[in-house]
Design an enzyme around this catalytic site. Structure first.
Site, PDB file in Angstrom:
ATOM      1  N   HIS A 138       0.910  -1.210   0.038  1.00 41.51           N
ATOM      2  CA  HIS A 138      -0.169  -0.083   0.087  1.00 41.51           C
ATOM      3  C   HIS A 138       0.878   1.373  -0.031  1.00 41.51           C
ATOM      4  CE1 HIS A 138      -3.486  -2.181   0.483  1.00 41.51           C
ATOM      5  NE2 HIS A 138      -3.279  -2.863   1.689  1.00 41.51           N
ATOM      6  N   ASP A 173      -3.497 -10.972  -1.806  1.00 43.21           N
ATOM      7  CA  ASP A 173      -4.081 -10.260  -0.556  1.00 43.21           C
ATOM      8  C   ASP A 173      -5.492  -9.824  -0.400  1.00 43.21           C
ATOM      9  OD1 ASP A 173      -4.248  -7.853   1.384  1.00 43.21           O
ATOM     10  OD2 ASP A 173      -2.298  -8.593   1.727  1.00 43.21           O
TER      11      ASP A 173
END
Length: 423
Positions: A138, A173
């Site tokens: 991220h 993920d």
């Protein structure tokens, strides 16, 4: 046809397992110590080249991240953060991405493992490199996000691009791999493919089916947005269908696979129904192409399940099947009582699968149609290589079994520190 024996490197530093974000924070680096301990318990390390990664340098981190952001991370500490309130807001540090003791060293270690794994792949000294402490997808150029500070995946991709015309990034993920996609959204040299939960304001809120890249990167961003309750059968089907087509049209020279374990059933922040076997099937499928492969960690918020997952996928990469009964071992064995000391995910209440057959078929059709727009893999005019990252000699950096055991012992202090947070 005889099986191909891969040269597999494995990166671990005990220091990452003692890092501690904050009380009650869902991200617990202690899961890395547990994973490593389970790798030792199953004696998987006997068939791995085990390395302690060097710390990435600030100049290496600045290959992607803004220099002022890297400089900020290098200076701030829990004792001085009150002096940097404006910068903390600017760089998105706070509740989700707290300042903790040893933060910058933590970032340099997990990033160093991913960069070194890419270097070994470039040099042909490893066919597969594993860094379970990496995969923090991220982080943005000038911003922390989603528990991630430095985007080791982008840094490793840049390293691979020195030797490979095309690099493929895959993300399983449960959260969209937004930081990596954003970094390469305009290029055809990197294809990003993310399988994730989308909708209902689920973090980070990006990764819609129509997000396909721009300019030279059009059709080189592939997003597979999924709903709650995704199960093994449907996940494996859409994963294999998508990745088979990707491999045909993109023809990567190297692959990065992010194996975030929060897509497993029963995860604290997740909402899928995947088993260890379903998750590992994605790893096995990508290994079957015999393309140089860098395998990274990511999310995962039940420590015992994360350790089970990544130890099992280490075995998958070695071509081994583990005993369902977790071997008794020192320090962390008691953590696995949640599933009767079995190598499985204990899920009491499966989540309703909201992914209808028609919805999944529509997604698959759209993705395959988009990929069909790429008739051939892009050609790349190669230029002079940038300076190579340092690659350690095996004799200097490989850890023997005694050293591995000592590293585990060093992690024991974290047990008392985290006792209030045990699953």
């Amino acid at each position: 046809m005889p099986s191909i024996k891969n040269k597999i490197s494995y990166y671990y530093d005990s220091e990452v397992g003692t890092s501690y974000y904050a009380p009650n924070h869902p991200m617990k680096p202690h899961r890395l110590s547990m994973t490593h301990s389970l790798v030792l318990a199953y004696r998987l390390h006997e068939n791995l080249d085990v390395f302690r990664p060097r710390k990435a340098t600030t100049s290496e981190l600045a290959q992607f991240h803004a220099e002022d952001y890297v400089d900020f991370l290098s200076k701030i500490t829990p004792n001085t953060q009150h002096e940097y309130l404006t910068q903390m807001q600017r760089f998105n540090l706070g509740e989700d991405c707290p300042i903790f003791d040893g933060l910058f060293d933590f970032c340099k270690i997990y990033s160093g493992g991913s960069i070194e794994g890419a270097v070994r792949i470039n040099h042909g000294t490893s066919d597969i490199a594993i860094n379970w402490s990496g995969g923090l997808h991220h982080a943005k150029k000038s911003e922390a996000s989603g528990f991630c500070y430095i985007n080791d995946i982008v840094l490793a991709t840049l390293e691979l691009l020195k030797y490979h015309a095309r690099v493929l990034y895959i993300d399983i993920d449960i959260h969209h791999g937004d930081g990596v996609e954003e970094a390469f959204y305009l290029t055809d040299r990197v294809m990003t493919v993310s399988f994730h939960k989308f909708g209902d304001l689920f973090f980070p809120g990006t990764g819609d089916l129509g997000d396909i890249g721009m300019n030279n990167g059009k059709y080189y961003s592939v997003n597979v947005p999924l709903h709650d309750g995704m199960d093994d059968q449907n996940f494996i089907d859409i994963f294999k269908s998508t990745m088979q087509k990707v491999m045909e049209v993109f023809q990567p020279g190297a692959i990065i696979l992010q194996c975030g374990a929060d897509s497993l059933a029963a995860d604290r922040l997740g909402c899928f129904n995947l088993t260890l076997q379903g998750h590992a099937s994605c790893v096995a499928f990508m290994k079957s192409f015999n393309i140089p492969l860098l395998v990274l960690g990511g999310g995962g918020y039940i420590k015992s399940n994360v350790a089970r997952c990544w130890a099992n996928e280490t075995a998958t990469l070695l071509g081994r099947t583990l005993d369902e009964n977790i071997p008794e071992h020192e320090f962390y064995y008691e953590y696995y009582s949640d599933a009767s000391y079995q190598l499985k995910v204990q899920q009491k209440n499966p989540i309703e699968n909201l992914n209808s057959c028609s919805y999944l078929q529509d997604i698959k059709t759209c993705i395959l149609n988009n990929l069909s727009q790429l008739e051939v893999a892009p050609s790349v005019q190669m230029h002079e290589l940038p300076p190579e990252a340092f690659i350690p000699e095996l004799d200097d950096s490989a850890l023997n079994e005694d050293e591995l055991s000592r590293n585990i012992i060093k992690n024991m202090a974290v047990n008392e520190m985290e006792s209030r947070d045990r699953e």
